[in-house]
Design a protein around this motif. Structure first.
Motif, short mmCIF file in Angstrom:
data_model
loop_
_atom_site.label_atom_id
_atom_site.label_comp_id
_atom_site.label_asym_id
_atom_site.label_seq_id
_atom_site.Cartn_x
_atom_site.Cartn_y
_atom_site.Cartn_z
N ARG A 86 0.86 -0.88 -0.09
CA ARG A 86 0.35 -0.06 0.12
C ARG A 86 0.74 1.16 -0.11
O ARG A 86 0.23 2.17 -0.71
N ARG A 87 1.95 1.29 0.28
CA ARG A 87 2.62 1.98 0.76
C ARG A 87 3.50 2.32 -0.17
O ARG A 87 4.16 1.76 -1.13
N CYS A 88 4.42 4.00 -1.61
CA CYS A 88 4.34 4.12 -2.13
C CYS A 88 6.87 3.56 -1.51
O CYS A 88 7.05 3.66 -0.66
N ASP A 89 6.85 3.09 -3.01
CA ASP A 89 7.95 2.39 -2.87
C ASP A 89 9.17 3.45 -3.06
O ASP A 89 10.80 2.75 -3.60
N ALA A 90 9.05 4.75 -3.58
CA ALA A 90 10.00 5.39 -4.49
C ALA A 90 10.22 5.90 -3.21
O ALA A 90 10.19 6.15 -2.08
N VAL A 91 12.13 6.78 -3.78
CA VAL A 91 12.93 7.57 -2.32
C VAL A 91 12.55 8.69 -2.80
O VAL A 91 12.37 9.33 -3.73
N LEU A 92 11.71 9.74 -1.59
CA LEU A 92 11.34 10.78 -1.98
C LEU A 92 12.00 11.87 -2.85
O LEU A 92 13.11 12.01 -2.25
N GLY A 93 12.20 12.44 -3.49
CA GLY A 93 12.92 13.60 -4.20
C GLY A 93 14.02 12.70 -5.93
O GLY A 93 14.16 13.54 -6.44
N ASP A 94 13.95 11.37 -6.11
CA ASP A 94 14.04 10.25 -7.07
C ASP A 94 13.34 10.97 -8.08
O ASP A 94 12.54 11.19 -8.55
N GLY A 95 13.84 10.12 -9.30
CA GLY A 95 13.51 10.48 -10.24
C GLY A 95 12.00 9.29 -10.29
O GLY A 95 10.76 9.86 -11.49
N ARG A 96 11.68 8.60 -9.64
CA ARG A 96 10.52 8.26 -9.80
C ARG A 96 9.26 8.90 -8.85
O ARG A 96 8.23 9.39 -9.19
N CYS A 97 9.70 9.66 -7.62
CA CYS A 97 9.27 10.85 -6.32
C CYS A 97 8.30 11.76 -7.81
O CYS A 97 7.41 12.77 -7.93
N GLY A 98 9.64 12.35 -8.18
CA GLY A 98 9.39 13.76 -9.03
C GLY A 98 9.94 15.12 -7.92
O GLY A 98 9.06 15.93 -8.78
N VAL A 99 8.93 14.75 -6.57
CA VAL A 99 8.96 15.97 -5.77
C VAL A 99 10.95 16.69 -5.96
O VAL A 99 11.27 16.02 -5.91
N ASP A 100 10.14 18.17 -5.83
CA ASP A 100 11.55 18.94 -6.05
C ASP A 100 12.30 19.05 -4.44
O ASP A 100 11.67 20.07 -4.47
N LEU A 101 13.17 18.81 -3.84
CA LEU A 101 13.66 18.45 -2.61
C LEU A 101 14.11 20.00 -2.58
O LEU A 101 14.41 20.64 -1.17
N THR A 102 14.74 21.04 -3.99
CA THR A 102 15.45 21.54 -3.80
C THR A 102 13.99 22.59 -3.58
O THR A 102 15.23 24.14 -3.12
N ASN A 103 13.38 22.66 -4.35
CA ASN A 103 11.94 23.60 -3.63
C ASN A 103 12.48 23.99 -1.97
O ASN A 103 12.52 23.54 -0.78
N PRO A 104 12.93 25.98 -1.96
CA PRO A 104 12.43 25.82 -0.10
C PRO A 104 11.73 25.69 0.91
O PRO A 104 11.93 25.70 1.94
#
Length: 297
Positions: free
Chosen positions: A150-168
């Motif tokens: 049920r839970r996501c198996d991507a790493v936050l911020g990686d290519g599969r996740c897509g979240v931009d962790l450089t965002n302030p």
């Protein structure tokens, strides 16, 4: 089958031998180091193998097949070879180790690769270290591919996740104002963040004795006494008042958090509508409606 150089084979067939072991260590950062148990430095294949390291191997047993037996290597912590700071920082974790048998009278011409291993657990105490050498077959125990959950198996911020962790929006910085334990500290600079925002995120120290070290955040709490950060593991050196850091928001891989916190449900890499064990072990009865509708909306 291992083929020995002719000169080394002839030497081993003689009545007396001048044999020792050498280790070529390739760290994950690309640095290559050489060590030997001989009492003088040796050189071959463009690498200097240092005798001053105090490297020595424990007895080990070789077997056929895909078993995951491991050996050990130990030595002294020396600034000229292996520094305690590098061991503490984990720079030898996962390093590749090539073990050679060498004729120390003619190392360039008479050496053979015995095995290739990886450094596993490293233990240090009283100015010395002991490192586990794992056979490469240990990688076969690691999960390959994906597992339905049920839970996501991507790493936050990686290519599969897509979240931009450089965002302030997903970052913060501060300093330690009080040390509560080896993993807990009161901090400043995070007053604008909601409690739990950085839970399961990453803390990277930018100032103090641990500068450059990064660790996982266990908890981020806000109460009447201020903001408290808890790390999963203690950093290499003790926390101190004035240590500065930057934080990255955390994610618990939950579908609801993915949408509410990151607006990223289109990239969610889990299966949130997967039926649970209560459904899997259930059975058809007259009170349950089975009309093809989704189990979860």
């Amino acid at each position: 089958m291992r083929t020995l150089p002719t000169a080394l084979s002839d030497h081993l067939a003689g009545d007396a031998t001048t044999i020792c072991h050498c280790w070529r260590v390739t760290r994950r950062d690309g640095i290559v180091l050489g060590f030997t148990e001989h009492d003088h430095d040796l050189a071959f294949d463009g690498i200097d193998f240092l005798a001053a390291s105090g490297f020595r191997a424990a007895d080990s047993e070789e077997t056929n097949g895909l078993s995951v037996e491991a050996g050990e290597v130990s030595g002294g912590l020396s600034s000229a070879a292996i520094s305690e700071a590098d061991v503490i920082a984990g720079r030898y974790d996962g390093a590749k180790v090539e073990v050679f048998q060498v004729n120390w009278q003619a190392p360039q011409e008479q050496h053979v690769l015995l095995r290739v291993q990886e450094i596993g657990e490293v233990v240090r105490a009283d100015g010395a270290f002991r490192a586990e050498l794992r056979r490469l077959t240990h990688r076969l125990d690691q999960v390959q591919g994906r597992i339905y959950g049920r839970r996501c198996d991507a790493v936050l911020g990686d290519g599969r996740c897509g979240v931009d962790l450089t965002n302030p929006v997903y970052r913060g910085s501060g300093a330690i104002v009080a040390v509560l334990s080896e993993t807990h500290a009161r901090v400043s600079g995070l007053d604008a963040a909601l409690a739990g925002f950085y839970r399961q995120g990453m803390c990277r120290f930018t100032g103090g004795a641990n500068a450059g070290h990064a660790g996982d955040i266990e908890d981020h709490r806000v109460d009447g006494d201020g903001v408290t950060l808890s790390l999963w593991l203690p950093p290499p050196l003790p926390l101190a008042i004035g240590d500065t850091f930057t934080l990255t928001a955390g994610c618990d891989q939950n579908f609801a958090v993915c949408g509410a916190k990151f607006s990223n449900v289109l990239n969610f890499r889990g299966f949130p509508h997967l039926p649970g064990s209560d459904f899997a072990f259930g059975y058809a009865d007259g009170d349950t409606v089975h009309d093809g509708r989704p189990l979860y909306e």
